[in-house]
Design a protein around this motif. Structure first.
Motif, mmCIF file in Angstrom:
data_model
loop_
_atom_site.group_PDB
_atom_site.id
_atom_site.type_symbol
_atom_site.label_atom_id
_atom_site.label_comp_id
_atom_site.label_asym_id
_atom_site.label_seq_id
_atom_site.Cartn_x
_atom_site.Cartn_y
_atom_site.Cartn_z
ATOM 1 N N VAL A 48 10.361 -0.251 -6.498
ATOM 2 C CA VAL A 48 11.383 0.141 -5.523
ATOM 3 C C VAL A 48 11.436 1.663 -5.516
ATOM 4 O O VAL A 48 11.364 2.311 -6.563
ATOM 5 N N THR A 49 11.526 2.253 -4.326
ATOM 6 C CA THR A 49 11.506 3.709 -4.188
ATOM 7 C C THR A 49 12.801 4.218 -3.566
ATOM 8 O O THR A 49 13.600 3.442 -3.031
ATOM 9 N N PRO A 76 12.540 8.842 -8.490
ATOM 10 C CA PRO A 76 11.971 8.472 -7.194
ATOM 11 C C PRO A 76 11.399 7.065 -7.154
ATOM 12 O O PRO A 76 11.344 6.432 -6.106
ATOM 13 N N VAL A 77 10.982 6.565 -8.319
ATOM 14 C CA VAL A 77 10.373 5.237 -8.406
ATOM 15 C C VAL A 77 10.969 4.465 -9.582
ATOM 16 O O VAL A 77 11.180 5.023 -10.654
ATOM 17 N N LEU A 78 11.242 3.188 -9.356
ATOM 18 C CA LEU A 78 11.632 2.289 -10.427
ATOM 19 C C LEU A 78 10.689 1.095 -10.411
ATOM 20 O O LEU A 78 10.452 0.494 -9.358
ATOM 21 N N TYR A 79 10.138 0.767 -11.562
ATOM 22 C CA TYR A 79 9.330 -0.433 -11.722
ATOM 23 C C TYR A 79 10.252 -1.505 -12.294
ATOM 24 O O TYR A 79 11.055 -1.224 -13.182
ATOM 25 N N GLU A 84 0.824 -1.214 0.000
ATOM 26 C CA GLU A 84 0.000 0.000 0.000
ATOM 27 C C GLU A 84 0.853 1.256 0.000
ATOM 28 O O GLU A 84 0.576 2.207 -0.745
ATOM 29 N N ASP A 85 1.904 1.281 0.825
ATOM 30 C CA ASP A 85 2.779 2.455 0.859
ATOM 31 C C ASP A 85 3.439 2.702 -0.499
ATOM 32 O O ASP A 85 3.636 3.854 -0.900
ATOM 33 N N LYS A 86 3.788 1.625 -1.204
ATOM 34 C CA LYS A 86 4.404 1.767 -2.531
ATOM 35 C C LYS A 86 3.428 2.413 -3.515
ATOM 36 O O LYS A 86 3.835 3.144 -4.417
ATOM 37 N N LEU A 87 2.143 2.169 -3.342
ATOM 38 C CA LEU A 87 1.149 2.719 -4.264
ATOM 39 C C LEU A 87 1.062 4.238 -4.159
ATOM 40 O O LEU A 87 0.723 4.915 -5.133
ATOM 41 N N TYR A 88 1.364 4.779 -2.993
ATOM 42 C CA TYR A 88 1.422 6.243 -2.873
ATOM 43 C C TYR A 88 2.542 6.798 -3.760
ATOM 44 O O TYR A 88 2.406 7.860 -4.371
ATOM 45 N N TRP A 89 3.648 6.055 -3.832
ATOM 46 C CA TRP A 89 4.758 6.456 -4.693
ATOM 47 C C TRP A 89 4.368 6.345 -6.164
ATOM 48 O O TRP A 89 4.725 7.197 -6.975
#
Length: 377
Positions: free
Chosen positions: A80-81, A99-102, A2-7
């Motif tokens: 990964v953030t 800030p974010v890598l998929y 869930e926290d990753k989804l904010y990113w």
């Protein structure tokens, strides 16, 4: 998750680049903190005006957490953030780290020494062979190979790396849009041995405007960038420029002056890039990879470590005169013509002949037919 989804939400907001995201994170600590903030708090952050602030607030009502979660799982994509421990260390050092890598695959070894190998989509047989073999040899050393999975040199670099170890492919699109499409099978292989990564969210197509950001990540993940072949306007030259901006090494493979694919690499060398004739030329610039003896009959590459030979050479180097050291350092395992040495060393013909003979007597170099010289095995 869930926290990753904010990113993921934050990363999808148009006009909110890496620097502005970092300004927000400096104040709100994480992406969830940005989500929970109000317009007044957001617009107080440097670089965030009322227009962008309103866009951030409005985007909350459009972002569907459940839908995004389902999509990521459907394609097997992980996130990964910047605040995660497994975020690549070298990439975190650059000014505008994403800030974010998929990604798909495994990032557990991404912090091992890495080199990027890039080049032209329009390649020669020579370029293909060099990219493939160089990647294979370097991965056998334990070096990760990073590239952009484009047609041509990038593809051959990944293929060679898979024969010897781990490779990482950086995309200019979402992971659900593999480009070029003929590399779909290669992408699956890379994800099994390393990972495919992208700063772009699912649904992003491979538009030309995306590739500069892709190139910054390629160079940012690497200790150095090796350009195998490049035309005058090749995108790999942009990657090399970005590597220089990031304080990383740039290497170039010299090429046939009659070939268009050599124009970019030869110009890089003329501008100060490190000329690569064998792997020693790379290793001597990178302290993390020192102490490797390298030679190969065909391409001047062999990564069998030979400490006894290295120790002997180090001892002999201490006994050499300054002139002998200058000549020895100019030579490599690739044969060099006497005339080339004469034109690149501040010695006259008689002096150079004397020094070469002295080095040959010491067993440090050998002479080949045609008055060519190379380092001895």
């Amino acid at each position: 998750m869930e926290d990753k989804l904010y990113w993921v939400w934050l990363n999808q907001i148009k006009g909110l680049g890496p620097i502005k995201v970092k300004n927000l994170l400096d104040y709100f600590t994480d992406a969830k903190g940005v989500w929970e903030s109000n317009l007044e708090e957001i617009t107080a952050i440097e670089g965030i005006g009322s227009s962008l602030g309103n866009r951030i607030i409005t985007s909350k009502g459009k972002f569907d957490f459940e839908k995004e979660y389902i999509s990521l799982n459907k394609f097997g994509v992980k996130v990964v953030t910047l605040v995660d421990k497994c975020y690549p260390k070298l990439l975190k050092e650059i000014y505008d780290s994403p800030p974010v890598l998929y990604y798909k695959g495994d990032l557990s070894k991404i912090n091992r020494p890495s080199l990027s190998i890039v080049g032209s989509r329009r390649y020669t047989t020579y370029g293909k062979a060099i990219a493939n073999k160089l990647s294979k040899r370097l991965t056998e050393l334990g070096v990760n190979i990073v590239s952009g999975m484009a047609r041509g040199i990038d593809t051959f670099a990944h293929q060679g790396a898979l024969e010897g170890g781990i490779t990482y492919a950086i995309l200019g699109s979402g992971i659900d849009h593999i480009y070029p499409p003929e590399n779909a099978a290669l992408a699956k292989r890379i994800a099994k041995e390393g990972a495919i990564l992208t700063p772009f969210h699912l649904g992003t197509r491979p538009f030309a405007k995306n590739f500069p950001a892709r190139n910054r990540i390629i160079s940012g993940l690497s200790l150095g960038t090796i350009v195998v072949e490049a035309t005058r306007k090749s995108g790999s030259l942009i990657t090399a420029d970005m590597a220089l901006e990031q304080g990383r090494e740039v290497f170039a493979i010299p090429g046939d002056i009659t070939k268009e694919q050599s124009q970019g690499t030869n110009r890089l060398i003329k501008s100060g890039a490190k000329l690569v004739q064998n792997i020693d030329d790379i290793l001597e610039e990178l302290p993390l990879l020192e102490g490797i003896n390298s030679y190969d009959e065909e391409y001047g590459i062999n990564l069998q470590k030979d400490n006894s030979l290295e120790n002997r050479k180090n001892k002999l180097m201490k006994e050499l005169s300054e002139k002998q050291k200058i000549v020895y350092r100019r030579l490599s395992y690739t044969p060099q013509q006497f005339e080339y040495l004469l034109n690149t060393i501040s010695l006259n013909s008689a002096q150079l002949n004397t020094v070469l003979l002295e080095l040959e007597i010491k067993g440090m170099i050998e002479q080949l037919p045609g008055k060519r010289f190379r380092l001895a095995n």
